[in-house]
Design a protein around this motif. Structure first.
Motif, short mmCIF file in Angstrom:
data_model
loop_
_atom_site.label_atom_id
_atom_site.label_comp_id
_atom_site.label_asym_id
_atom_site.label_seq_id
_atom_site.Cartn_x
_atom_site.Cartn_y
_atom_site.Cartn_z
N ARG A 236 -7.84 -5.48 -0.96
CA ARG A 236 -8.12 -5.33 -2.09
C ARG A 236 -7.53 -4.35 -2.80
O ARG A 236 -7.22 -4.09 -3.66
CB ARG A 236 -9.95 -4.34 -2.45
N LEU A 237 -7.38 -3.19 -1.89
CA LEU A 237 -6.23 -2.14 -1.97
C LEU A 237 -5.09 -2.58 -2.68
O LEU A 237 -4.32 -1.97 -3.52
CB LEU A 237 -5.57 -1.33 -0.81
N LEU A 238 -4.41 -3.41 -2.32
CA LEU A 238 -3.27 -4.82 -3.23
C LEU A 238 -3.70 -4.99 -3.91
O LEU A 238 -2.38 -4.37 -4.93
CB LEU A 238 -2.61 -4.98 -1.71
N TRP A 239 -5.07 -5.42 -3.97
CA TRP A 239 -4.57 -5.99 -5.28
C TRP A 239 -4.50 -4.77 -7.10
O TRP A 239 -3.91 -5.27 -7.66
CB TRP A 239 -6.29 -6.74 -5.32
N PRO A 243 0.51 -4.14 -8.89
CA PRO A 243 0.55 -4.03 -10.53
C PRO A 243 1.33 -2.77 -10.66
O PRO A 243 2.05 -2.75 -11.78
CB PRO A 243 -0.79 -3.79 -11.21
N ASN A 244 1.22 -1.61 -10.01
CA ASN A 244 2.33 -0.32 -10.21
C ASN A 244 3.18 0.02 -9.63
O ASN A 244 3.81 0.97 -9.83
CB ASN A 244 0.82 0.99 -9.96
N GLY A 245 3.54 -1.24 -8.83
CA GLY A 245 4.77 -0.87 -7.92
C GLY A 245 5.15 -1.12 -7.09
O GLY A 245 3.55 -1.76 -6.10
N LYS A 246 5.73 -1.28 -5.90
CA LYS A 246 5.93 -1.50 -4.83
C LYS A 246 5.07 -1.03 -3.84
O LYS A 246 4.80 0.20 -4.34
CB LYS A 246 7.22 -1.51 -4.30
N ASP A 251 1.61 3.68 1.55
CA ASP A 251 1.00 4.56 0.59
C ASP A 251 -0.15 3.93 0.86
O ASP A 251 -1.43 4.68 0.68
CB ASP A 251 0.95 3.54 -0.79
N VAL A 252 -1.09 2.89 1.26
CA VAL A 252 -1.83 2.48 1.88
C VAL A 252 -2.86 2.95 2.05
O VAL A 252 -3.99 3.50 1.78
CB VAL A 252 -1.68 0.80 2.04
N ALA A 253 -2.32 4.07 3.77
CA ALA A 253 -2.47 4.34 4.61
C ALA A 253 -2.70 5.50 4.19
O ALA A 253 -3.41 6.95 4.71
CB ALA A 253 -1.72 4.46 5.91
N GLY A 254 -2.53 6.69 3.16
CA GLY A 254 -1.98 7.79 2.56
C GLY A 254 -4.05 7.58 1.28
O GLY A 254 -4.64 8.48 1.82
N TYR A 255 -4.10 6.34 0.83
CA TYR A 255 -5.64 5.96 0.06
C TYR A 255 -6.60 6.23 1.30
O TYR A 255 -7.59 7.17 0.86
CB TYR A 255 -5.52 5.08 -0.79
N THR A 262 -1.91 4.09 12.80
CA THR A 262 -3.43 4.27 13.00
C THR A 262 -3.43 3.26 12.45
O THR A 262 -4.63 1.92 12.52
CB THR A 262 -3.70 5.26 12.66
N LEU A 263 -3.07 2.65 10.80
CA LEU A 263 -3.21 1.56 10.33
C LEU A 263 -3.09 0.12 10.65
O LEU A 263 -4.04 -0.60 10.73
CB LEU A 263 -3.20 1.60 8.78
N GLN A 264 -2.14 0.19 11.40
CA GLN A 264 -1.46 -0.78 11.62
C GLN A 264 -2.29 -1.34 13.53
O GLN A 264 -2.01 -2.34 12.87
CB GLN A 264 0.03 -0.75 12.32
N ARG A 265 -2.31 -0.36 13.58
CA ARG A 265 -3.11 -0.98 15.27
C ARG A 265 -4.39 -1.48 14.97
O ARG A 265 -4.78 -1.90 15.74
CB ARG A 265 -3.18 0.33 15.82
#
Length: 352
Positions: A236-239, A243-246, A251-255, A262-265
């Motif tokens: 859902r975050l990626l969706w 649209p705002n770019g790469k 970026d996602v972990a920052g949000y 940790t996110l990847q784990r």
């Protein structure tokens, strides 16, 4: 229930502790917190260990104002993504209401309130962890962060009329005044910055209502997300973000206010990974957008975060077995065929 605080509360700790003549690694070990920076960037740490660290630093450095100075050093950036919600509010009042509403996402050991007393507003901070006994360092750290936050919102207009603190002075009042611009009123009934309530009406020029709503929704979701729900949440975050770019895992972990590692784990624990989710999201988005004949393939590639149309075309072909141009032609033909079939069926059903 054990109180916790997000690990971003240790933002800048190594640098500041070293400037105080301390060994940050040894201090972290002494209170049972991760020493290595990548490991330390977990989503949450125990609040009891956090305040134990502040107390130990104040004791070993011989600086009773360690917490206050550390908070001033960290500034509002220590609030992580909550700062984006705050800064993108329309007014200072809305910004502080957002801080009050979402502070528990940052720390469950404390509480922020906004109160009104006559013509003054009080921005208060209280430690709500009933097991915490020594809280001076954390309270003064919070007041230091509050100073930097209000300065970021109001600039030169920030002139508080008073600072109230429940505890007694740990240093000469003049030292506090030098650091904060006011002499605190010690042994007060609460911990509060006191200022003219009219300042709450000040407009924030950087306000971006759409961004504020987006991040606010993510923070609300973050409160109740489970590990099993994490892959769907990341998608859902990626969706929202593509649209705002790469978009990168950083970026996602920052949000989400956790480290990329940790996110990847967490994702691997659910038998997936960031790149796999990114590919799935791009695949589903490409199908949806390519059905809109008004968007060009070059625009679509950019929308999905691809710098080159050729890179997007190769990925699309891998997903769907046909290039985006051929797939779109086939889709248009299928739509025309269905329309023609529908019209023929309609004509056959009409009475003579």
């Amino acid at each position: 229930m054990t109180s916790v605080v997000r690990a971003i509360a240790l933002l800048g700790f190594d640098e500041f502790a070293s400037s105080q003549g301390l060994d940050p690694r040894q201090l972290l070990m002494d209170v049972g917190l991760p020493v290595d920076t990548p490991e330390r960037l977990e989503s949450m740490i125990a609040y009891s260990r956090y305040i134990a660290l502040l107390d130990l630093c104040a004791k070993q450095s011989g600086n009773p104002l360690f917490g206050l100075q550390f908070g001033l050093h960290q500034g509002a950036q220590v609030l992580g993504n909550l700062l984006y919600i705050i800064q993108n509010a329309k007014t200072v009042h809305e910004a502080l209401k957002a801080l009050k509403t979402f502070f528990h996402v940052h720390s469950s050991g404390g509480e922020v309130r906004l109160e009104f007393h006559g013509e003054n507003a009080w921005l208060t901070y209280d430690v709500t962890d009933g097991d915490a006994t020594s809280v001076r360092q954390d309270v003064e750290l919070a007041m230091g962060v509050g100073t930097r936050l209000m300065q970021s919102l109001l600039g030169s207009r920030w002139h508080p009329s008073a600072l109230q603190l429940r505890h007694s002075a740990a240093a000469a009042p003049s030292v506090y005044r030098h650091l904060l611009g006011v002499t605190p009123r010690f042994d007060s009934q609460c911990n509060a910055w006191v200022f003219d309530a009219r300042l709450l009406d000040a407009q924030l020029s950087a306000a971006d209502e759409r961004l504020q709503q987006l991040i606010q929704r993510h923070v609300q979701d973050l409160e109740r997300i489970t590990l099993q729900e994490l892959p769907a949440y990341v998608q859902r975050l990626l969706w929202d973000m593509l649209p705002n770019g790469k978009v990168t895992i950083e970026d996602v972990a920052g949000y989400m206010m956790i480290s990329p590692r940790t996110l990847q784990r967490y994702l691997l624990a659910e038998d997936t990974g960031f790149q796999e989710l990114l590919d799935k999201t791009r695949q589903s988005m490409s199908i949806r957008y390519i059905c809109d004949s008004s968007i060009s393939l070059t625009q679509l590639a950019g929308l999905l975060g691809y710098a080159e149309l050729s890179t997007f075309s190769r990925a699309f072909t891998r997903w769907n077995g046909a290039s985006p141009r051929k797939w779109k032609q086939r889709y248009i033909q299928d739509q025309a065929g269905r329309l023609h079939a529908g019209e023929a069926a309609s004509q056959q059903s009409r009475p003579d």
